[in-house]
Design a protein around this motif. Structure first.
Motif, short mmCIF file in Angstrom:
data_model
loop_
_atom_site.label_atom_id
_atom_site.label_comp_id
_atom_site.label_asym_id
_atom_site.label_seq_id
_atom_site.Cartn_x
_atom_site.Cartn_y
_atom_site.Cartn_z
N VAL A 28 -57.17 128.41 56.09
CA VAL A 28 -57.07 129.43 55.04
C VAL A 28 -56.41 128.85 53.79
CG1 VAL A 28 -55.98 131.63 54.43
CG2 VAL A 28 -57.04 131.34 56.69
N TRP A 29 -55.35 128.07 54.00
CA TRP A 29 -54.64 127.42 52.88
C TRP A 29 -55.58 126.53 52.06
CZ3 TRP A 29 -53.90 122.24 51.85
CH2 TRP A 29 -52.90 121.91 50.93
N ALA A 30 -56.39 125.72 52.76
CA ALA A 30 -57.29 124.80 52.07
C ALA A 30 -58.36 125.55 51.29
CB ALA A 30 -57.94 123.85 53.08
N ILE A 31 -58.93 126.60 51.88
CA ILE A 31 -59.95 127.39 51.19
C ILE A 31 -59.36 128.05 49.94
CG2 ILE A 31 -61.44 129.43 51.39
CD1 ILE A 31 -61.79 128.69 54.37
N ALA A 32 -58.14 128.58 50.09
CA ALA A 32 -57.50 129.22 48.95
C ALA A 32 -57.15 128.21 47.86
CB ALA A 32 -56.24 129.95 49.40
N MET B 107 -61.08 126.90 41.29
CA MET B 107 -62.27 127.54 40.71
C MET B 107 -61.94 128.82 39.96
SD MET B 107 -64.86 127.06 43.97
CE MET B 107 -66.23 127.81 43.08
N ALA B 108 -60.67 129.22 39.92
CA ALA B 108 -60.28 130.51 39.35
C ALA B 108 -60.74 130.66 37.90
CB ALA B 108 -58.76 130.69 39.43
N THR C 40 -57.30 135.93 39.37
CA THR C 40 -57.92 135.25 40.51
C THR C 40 -57.02 134.13 41.01
OG1 THR C 40 -60.13 135.74 39.63
CG2 THR C 40 -59.96 134.02 41.31
N LEU C 41 -56.45 133.38 40.07
CA LEU C 41 -55.53 132.32 40.45
C LEU C 41 -54.32 132.89 41.19
CD1 LEU C 41 -54.56 129.36 40.26
CD2 LEU C 41 -53.57 129.91 38.03
N LEU C 42 -53.80 134.00 40.71
CA LEU C 42 -52.64 134.63 41.34
C LEU C 42 -52.97 135.07 42.77
CD1 LEU C 42 -49.71 135.42 40.42
CD2 LEU C 42 -50.60 137.74 40.12
N PHE C 43 -54.16 135.68 42.95
CA PHE C 43 -54.58 136.13 44.28
C PHE C 43 -54.73 134.94 45.23
CE2 PHE C 43 -58.10 136.83 47.27
CZ PHE C 43 -57.58 137.88 48.02
N THR D 46 -44.64 133.89 37.83
CA THR D 46 -45.15 134.63 38.99
C THR D 46 -46.02 133.75 39.89
OG1 THR D 46 -47.11 135.40 37.76
CG2 THR D 46 -45.15 136.81 37.73
N LEU D 47 -46.49 132.60 39.41
CA LEU D 47 -47.38 131.76 40.21
C LEU D 47 -46.67 131.19 41.45
CD1 LEU D 47 -49.36 129.93 37.38
CD2 LEU D 47 -50.18 131.74 38.91
N PRO D 48 -45.47 130.63 41.34
CA PRO D 48 -44.79 130.22 42.58
C PRO D 48 -44.37 131.41 43.43
CG PRO D 48 -43.33 129.95 40.70
CD PRO D 48 -44.69 130.25 40.15
#
Length: 448
Positions: free
Chosen positions: A68-72, A78-79, A84-87, A33-35
């Protein structure tokens, strides 16, 4: 675009992915589900950006999206848990969507008419190089510093792009010209209403109806879905399958997949674009070429997973299959732009991206994880996945045989030699004869 799929390559590398699986105790379905999460965010935002491209400075939107991409990406590093990683992966995809709707129309605007397909090929190199670079980058950084630092460094690398896009001069595309910003009649014959006077959703719905009324565009878009799905699963599961089948060092598998992907993509994408430009960049030629490439890729990769006795043999056959599949990327991207009215090119790019991911590499990685859980046999799992390419072979072939409208100028429609003969005969102003039926209009009143 290289950052978009580079992020996919990083998280798919054994050096990063194995650590994520271990830390969060993920099974194959959860890992898959991560990709898909990244691509889900991308497809949700792509339609919005495709509409905003006709109204706002595209480079500023790209800067915002990459920010936005860089912040995410930092958020991924940091997840504290899987959710949190998925979001954060979803948010990364949404930020990346800002560039998807600009690149195709921009290339078609600035490329020389006789080399447009080649330019599309160069454009298509960046996602592939991003994949390969992600493999290598993740394979090195993950074992050395840990998987979290791979995301932190990735965000830092993206920072110059954010700054450049925010300060770059505005650009003007054909799609932003005043007379192109008028909706056209639909097949039902409804009258035209200026976009400025119509609601945003009404205008978007009308434009999507027009896109759906072009069968060659639709077949080209849908045909690439299984190709995109196969690529997405090869990208994510390929290194893991190679590692478990042949028990080689993880770093060797990651590096090999990365190098092979770089080499095959550069050779195949550029040769595919050059070939179509040489034989005549008609829509029919492009679609039939894509069909042939998908067929060769299907047969070679399927045979590799069935019979390859060692990793070198498997990777050699996989490379041959990738060569055939990658060769169709430039013609496919070009057809996506050429078969719709100029005004709708950004929306066509956005819808193509959404469809290809929604029915391609969003569902396939979790599906492949589920298959592997059932079969517990990577050869069989990859063989079943590769069979999806049959859909692409058939859809491209049908699209190559259908009549449809080519919205390029006459001199750009793969008939440069014929135009030259017309000029020599004193018939330079004549309309093209409609080779293979490709210039027969589908919607008579559409602006071109």
């Amino acid at each position: 675009m290289s950052k978009q799929i580079g992020a996919q390559g990083v998280i798919a590398s054994n050096g990063v992915n194995s650590q994520i699986q271990e830390e969060f105790n993920l099974g194959n379905v959860g890992d898959g589900t991560l990709p898909s999460a990244f691509l889900a965010g991308l497809l949700i935002a792509a339609i919005v950006y495709s509409e905003l491209t006709t109204r706002f400075n595209a480079f500023r939107m790209i800067g915002f999206g990459f920010g936005v991409w860089a912040i995410a990406s930092v958020g991924c590093g940091m997840a504290p848990n899987f959710w949190t990683l998925l979001f954060c992966r979803v948010v990364m995809g949404a930020g990346e969507a800002s560039i998807i709707t600009l690149t195709g129309p921009f290339i078609d605007d600035v490329a020389p008419p006789a080399q447009k397909t080649l330019w599309f090929g160069v454009l298509n190199l960046f996602p592939t190089l991003g994949i390969a670079g992600g493999y290598i980058f993740g394979g090195i950084i993950g074992p050395a510093l840990g998987w979290r630092y791979a995301f932190f460094i990735q965000a830092l690398i993206g920072l110059p792009v954010v700054i450049w896009a925010l300060v770059a001069s505005p650009i003007s595309l054909q799609t932003m010209h005043g007379d192109e910003d008028v909706p056209t009649s639909t097949l039902a014959g409804s009258g035209s209403v200026p976009l400025a006077k119509a609601g945003w959703l009404t205008a978007l719905g009308r434009d999507m109806w027009i896109l759906g009324s072009h069968p060659v565009f639709m077949l080209n878009m849908l045909a690439y879905c299984p190709v995109q799905g196969a690529f997405g699963s090869y990208i994510f599961w390929g290194p893991k399958a190679g590692y478990e089948l042949f028990d080689l060092p993880q770093e060797t598998i990651d590096l090999t997949f990365g190098v092979v992907t770089i080499a095959t993509s550069i050779v195949a994408v550029l040769l595919g674009g050059l070939f179509i430009d040489m034989v005549g960049s008609s829509i029919r030629n492009a679609m039939l070429f894509c069909s042939a490439g998908a067929l060769v890729g299907l047969l070679v990769i399927e045979a590799g997973f069935m019979f390859a006795p060692s990793f070198p043999v498997l990777i050699a056959m996989f490379a041959l299959g990738e060569l055939a599949l990658f060769a169709g990327q430039a013609p496919c991207s070009a057809v996506q732009i050429w078969t719709v009215p100029v005004r709708l090119r950004p929306l066509a790019s956005g819808m193509g991206t959404v469809t290809q991911h929604l029915f391609g590499d969003v569902p396939t990685p979790p599906f492949v994880g589920w298959l592997q859980g059932r079969f517990n046999d990577w050869r069989l799992t990859m063989e079943v996945l590769t069979l999806l390419l049959i859909i692409a072979v058939v859809a491209y072939a049908i699209g190559g045989c259908l009549p449809g409208k080519d919205y390029r100028r006459a001199a750009e429609q793969g008939r440069l030699l014929a135009d030259k003969r017309n000029m020599e005969d004193g018939r330079a102003g004549a309309e093209p004869a409609g080779e293979n039926g490709l210039s027969a209009p589908l919607l008579e009143n559409e602006d071109q």
